[in-house]
Design an enzyme around this catalytic site. Structure first.
Site, short mmCIF file in Angstrom:
data_model
loop_
_atom_site.label_atom_id
_atom_site.label_comp_id
_atom_site.label_asym_id
_atom_site.label_seq_id
_atom_site.Cartn_x
_atom_site.Cartn_y
_atom_site.Cartn_z
N GLN A 78 0.84 -1.19 0.00
CA GLN A 78 0.00 0.00 0.00
C GLN A 78 0.87 1.25 0.00
OE1 GLN A 78 -3.20 0.04 2.82
NE2 GLN A 78 -3.98 1.97 2.05
N PHE A 79 1.19 1.72 -1.20
CA PHE A 79 2.06 2.88 -1.34
C PHE A 79 1.46 4.13 -0.73
CE2 PHE A 79 -0.59 3.36 -5.07
CZ PHE A 79 -0.70 4.73 -5.25
N THR A 80 0.13 4.20 -0.57
CA THR A 80 -0.51 5.40 -0.05
C THR A 80 -0.17 5.64 1.42
OG1 THR A 80 -2.55 4.20 0.47
CG2 THR A 80 -2.42 5.26 -1.70
#
Length: 150
Positions: A78-80
């Site tokens: 989850q890059f966010t």
């Protein structure tokens, strides 16, 4: 490396209407990676998660680890998690590692957590549009950043 860990009674990941991961009692681990992350971050973070005492003992006190519980885990990239919201209202993801750097670190993290838990774990699919469902137990949600370990 930054993780959001959620203690769950069930969790699953679906990609294009196809369920690719499903667990009952255990942890849903959302993993964010930056370019500066290394094997040292992976080793430290995996060990921390494996031994984190966030499951209830017989007295209802959070005193047991996922290893003690023989729980399962799902890891989802989850890059966010590395979003910057300092300027304006549209988050910037410039701090998140690009796939060519992030994928090998993600895969190494999965291997390390499997080693530390002593069992295979399930995963989402890096870069896919995933639908993640969970029933948070407690609720218990812990955020850990490997860069804040000292």
């Amino acid at each position: 490396m930054k993780v959001v860990i959620q203690r769950v009674t069930k969790a699953s990941v679906t990609i294009e209407n196809n369920k690719v991961a499903s667990i009952s009692n255990g942890l849903l681990i959302l993993l964010g990676i930056i370019d500066e992350d290394s094997q040292e971050d992976i080793t430290w973070l995996s060990n921390k998660i494996a031994n984190l005492r966030i499951f209830n003992d017989e007295n209802g006190v959070m005193n047991k680890s996922i290893i003690d519980e023989k729980g399962d885990a799902i890891v989802v990239s989850q890059f966010t998690l590395h979003a910057s919201t300092k300027k304006g209202n549209r988050p910037s993801y410039i701090n998140a590692a690009k796939p060519d750097a992030a994928i090998p670190l993600y895969e190494a993290f999965v291997k390390q957590i499997e080693k530390d838990l002593g069992k295979p774990i399930q995963t989402g699919q890096f870069g896919a549009d995933m639908k993640v469902e969970l029933l948070n137990d407690g609720p218990v949600t812990i955020i850990i950043d490997s860069k804040n370990r000292v």
